[in-house]
Structures are given as C-alpha cells and as structure tokens.
Design a protein around this motif. Structure first.
Motif, PDB file in Angstrom:
ATOM      1  N   HIS A  67       6.844  -1.009   5.265  1.00 29.57           N
ATOM      2  CA  HIS A  67       7.449  -0.906   3.934  1.00 29.57           C
ATOM      3  C   HIS A  67       6.748   0.209   3.139  1.00 29.57           C
ATOM      4  O   HIS A  67       7.391   1.099   2.579  1.00 29.57           O
ATOM      5  N   GLU A  68       5.414   0.163   3.130  1.00 25.45           N
ATOM      6  CA  GLU A  68       4.655   1.174   2.370  1.00 25.45           C
ATOM      7  C   GLU A  68       4.792   2.561   2.996  1.00 25.45           C
ATOM      8  O   GLU A  68       4.887   3.557   2.283  1.00 25.45           O
ATOM      9  N   HIS A  71       7.889   4.206   1.761  1.00 20.26           N
ATOM     10  CA  HIS A  71       7.675   4.815   0.437  1.00 20.26           C
ATOM     11  C   HIS A  71       6.926   6.139   0.583  1.00 20.26           C
ATOM     12  O   HIS A  71       7.311   7.160   0.019  1.00 20.26           O
ATOM     13  N   ASN A 155      11.201  -7.651  -3.977  1.00 22.35           N
ATOM     14  CA  ASN A 155      10.801  -6.343  -4.490  1.00 22.35           C
ATOM     15  C   ASN A 155      11.921  -5.642  -5.249  1.00 22.35           C
ATOM     16  O   ASN A 155      11.675  -4.677  -5.952  1.00 22.35           O
ATOM     17  N   ASP A 163       9.369  -2.623  -6.931  1.00 18.11           N
ATOM     18  CA  ASP A 163      10.218  -1.481  -6.571  1.00 18.11           C
ATOM     19  C   ASP A 163      11.514  -1.471  -7.380  1.00 18.11           C
ATOM     20  O   ASP A 163      11.987  -0.422  -7.807  1.00 18.11           O
ATOM     21  N   HIS A 386       1.760   3.308  -8.054  1.00 19.45           N
ATOM     22  CA  HIS A 386       2.909   2.656  -7.466  1.00 19.45           C
ATOM     23  C   HIS A 386       2.486   1.418  -6.718  1.00 19.45           C
ATOM     24  O   HIS A 386       1.764   1.498  -5.737  1.00 19.45           O
ATOM     25  N   SER A 388       3.784  -2.299  -4.851  1.00 17.35           N
ATOM     26  CA  SER A 388       4.995  -2.863  -4.292  1.00 17.35           C
ATOM     27  C   SER A 388       4.776  -4.345  -4.089  1.00 17.35           C
ATOM     28  O   SER A 388       3.676  -4.777  -3.890  1.00 17.35           O
TER      29      SER A 388
HETATM   30 ZN   LIG Z   1       7.548  -1.265  -2.210  1.00 19.97          ZN
END
Ligand SMILES: [Zn+2]
Length: 388
Positions: A67-68, A71, A155, A163, A386, A388
């Motif tokens: 997931h990260e 991003h 998220n 997010d 940022h 998440s």
């Molecule tokens: Zn995220």
C-alpha cells in the motif's frame, strides 16, 4: 521517526520498521492464534495456530508495505523525492520530501494506496475461492482478503490524514484552486472522524470490550493529532507564502573553527551564547554543523582532545538552503531533527546566515505585531506528513 531501524531498500526507497510495530506484530499474532484460526479451522495444535497467526501477521504487514509502496512509487513518478517508508503501530507512512504541486498529482498518489489494498484483498479472496480446500491456506487468504478490503475502505474515509481526506482535499483544491480552504475542509472532517473514533472507543469500553475500545480510542487520538498538525501547518504555510529563506534568515552570530576542541566549543560558544547548534567554518569557508547531539557522542573526558571538525556533521551530508528558496520549501527540512538550524549557503559554498526555529518564531511575531499581510499567491506549495 524516532526508534526506527532500516530493514533494506526497495527501488531505492528505504524501508524502516518502528519499534512500536513489533508490539502490534505480537498482539496480532496472539489474537489470530487464539480467535480467528481456532474458530475457522478447529482441531489443530496450539503451535500450528501460533505459526499461522504469525504468517498471517507478516503477510498483513507486507500488504501494508505494498500500500505504502504504491503511494511512494506514484509520488516518485510525479517527480516528488521519497525518503523512506516506515511501518509503525498504526500502519505505514510514506515520508515524502515535498508535497504534490497539483491537485491531480495529489489525487493520484493518495487514491492508489487504498486501491492497492482493495485489489490485494480481492485477489486473496479469489485465490481462496479457486484453490481446492486446503483449510489452513483458505483461512489465511480469507483473513488477508477481508482485512485488506476493510483497510482500503477505512483509508477512503474522507477525513485528513487518511488517504480519503487527501483525495477529498485534492478534489476541493482542483475545483476551487484554493489549497488552504481545501486543507481546512479536509482537516475539519478529519477531526470529526477522529472524535467519532474516540467516542466509539469509549462506548466499546463501557460495553465491556476494554482492549478493543482502548485501541479504537487510540487510533482516534492519533488521527486527531495528525489532523490538527496538518491544519496548523497549513496556516503557517499561508503565513509564509511568498517569503524567501533570505528574508527569514539571520546572520550566524556564533560560529566555530573546525580545529577547536569540543571543550572550547562548549565553554567558549555554546554556554555563553545559548546556541544549541553552531555552523562550523574551516579557513573562512562553511564546513559543517555541530549540535548537542554530536557532542554527546563523545564522553566528557575526551572533550579536550576531539576537535569540532572530527565530531561535526560535514557540509556534504547536510541539506543547505539557498537564500532565494521559498521558506515553505525549507521548513520541512527542519522537522524531526535535533539540529534546530539550517545553514544558508550561496552557490560558492559561503555561509550567508542561518535559518533557525527561534528566528522563524520571531518573524511570525514581527509580522503579526506590525500586521503585515501575507502576499497571496495562487496554488502554492505545502508540507504535510503523509500518513495512511
Ligand atoms: Zn495510504
């Protein structure tokens, strides 16, 4: 993040694990080994449940990492340098050096994380459905599938710092062209979401689910802090819009020659001036920076032998800023360091001055005292961590 250690690099991005992550790894393994696996596949040994719980926990963290990475890779494709990814107690954080310059870039880099989680979830559930019944694998993939889909949906809740909050912000930003208003709206919704989490946590505790309730409340508290910080940074950023490093810097009143000893530095410069970080010069040129953290590396009885040049952080390992740079771009470089100043250096490497937190606080007070309005500039840049 303090208390983090690096476990390697993926595509040049440093992957870090925070010590708090280990706590959650243990708790999640125990929880899966005592509830999910025994109820879905009864009749196995305790060690088998613990093994499955551990594998499932690791795979869940791999999912969070993917997931990260999503991003981070989209951010990099948009020209934003990515420092590292940190896995910590509440999930993952991508540490971007700068924030997206356009609403479109922010939209894409924010939405890709939840999308990846939902895709991992669907693929896990599909594999579980297609593969003929190996019960342990089935239970494992079902857990991963459902959890990733829930994670993706969670998220997407439209409150900053989730997010979804960034997606919402990018949509408002794109529609109105007003980044500050967009940040304000998404952080206000973020705070409402956070309070709802805290309230839900309290209700859970009173309903008898003490651990779960405390956990939900904790997440709420984390979200609340992040949303408030973002809101404050947005206000600061508005205040500094159009201000350059050169306008905010101060002359470096205290400097030290590299050939001095630490003792001379402490007695001759730090104690008399109260400075905690001092630029180091070598034959008149800027050579590095030294702060309390570097001095503390050496035991006190060596202070009269070790030179400042040996202990300092040399200039080539430092982020120096140029006088023409915008203050908003320079500020994030100061966050998270014990060093509370940034050297301001010209193209020839000559030290022009320093940018210090105290100096910036001073600047805010003067501008406020004289009621100097901040010059407006449409769609600037901004710095928000940022999460998440
Ligand atoms: Zn995220």
């Amino acid at each position: 993040m303090p208390g983090s250690f690096s476990i390697g690099r993926i595509g040049g991005i440093r992957i870090e694990i925070n010590a708090s992550w280990l706590i959650i790894l243990v708790l999640l393994t125990i929880s899966l080994a005592t509830s999910w696996f025994p109820t879905t596949i009864p009749g196995l040994r305790t060690t088998a449940y613990i093994g499955l719980g551990f594998v499932a926990s690791i795979l869940l963290f791999v999912s969070v990492l993917l997931h990260e990475l999503a991003h981070s890779l989209v951010a990099r494709a948009k020209g934003l340098p990515v420092n590292s990814i940190t896995l910590f107690i509440f999930g993952g954080v991508s540490n971007l050096e700068q924030e997206p310059r356009t609403a479109g870039a922010e939209f894409q880099l924010s939405i890709v994380g939840p999308l990846v989680s939902i895709i991992i979830g669907i693929v896990s559930l599909l594999i579980a459905a297609v593969l003929p019944g190996i019960r342990a694998l089935d239970a494992l993939l079902s857990y991963l599938g459902v959890t990733n889909i829930l994670l993706g949906i969670f998220n997407l809740i439209p409150g900053f710092p989730l997010d979804g909050g960034r997606v919402l912000r990018s949509i408002i930003w794109g529609a109105t062209g007003n980044l500050r208003a967009a940040t304000q709206a998404s952080t206000i919704i973020g705070q409402i979401v956070a309070y709802l989490f805290i309230l839900a946590g309290i209700l859970e505790v009173f309903g008898g689910n003490i651990f779960g309730g405390i956990w939900i409340g904790f997440i709420g508290w984390f979200l609340l802090n992040a949303a408030r910080t973002a809101n404050m940074q947005s206000m600061l950023e508005g205040m500094f819009r159009g201000v350059t490093v050169g306008q905010a810097m101060q002359p470096a009143y205290a400097t030290v020659e590299a050939n001095r000893t630490l003792e001379q530095l402490v007695d001759g410069v730090l104690l008399p001036t109260g400075a905690r970080t001092v630029p180091v010069t070598q034959m008149g040129r800027f050579a590095g920076i030294i702060s309390l953290a570097e001095i503390r590396h050496y035991p006190r009885d060596q202070w009269n032998q070790v030179t400042v040049g040996q202990a300092m952080v040399p200039a080539d390992q430092l982020r120096a800023v140029a006088p023409g740079q915008s203050l908003n771009d320079a500020l994030p470089l100061m966050v998270g360091h014990e060093r509370d100043i940034l050297p301001v250096v010209d193209l020839d490497g000559q030290l022009l001055g320093i940018l210090s937190r105290d100096g910036i606080v001073h600047l805010i007070e003067i501008r406020r005292g004289l009621n100097i309005p901040h010059p407006a500039r449409a769609g600037g840049d901004q710095q928000l961590p940022h999460a998440s």
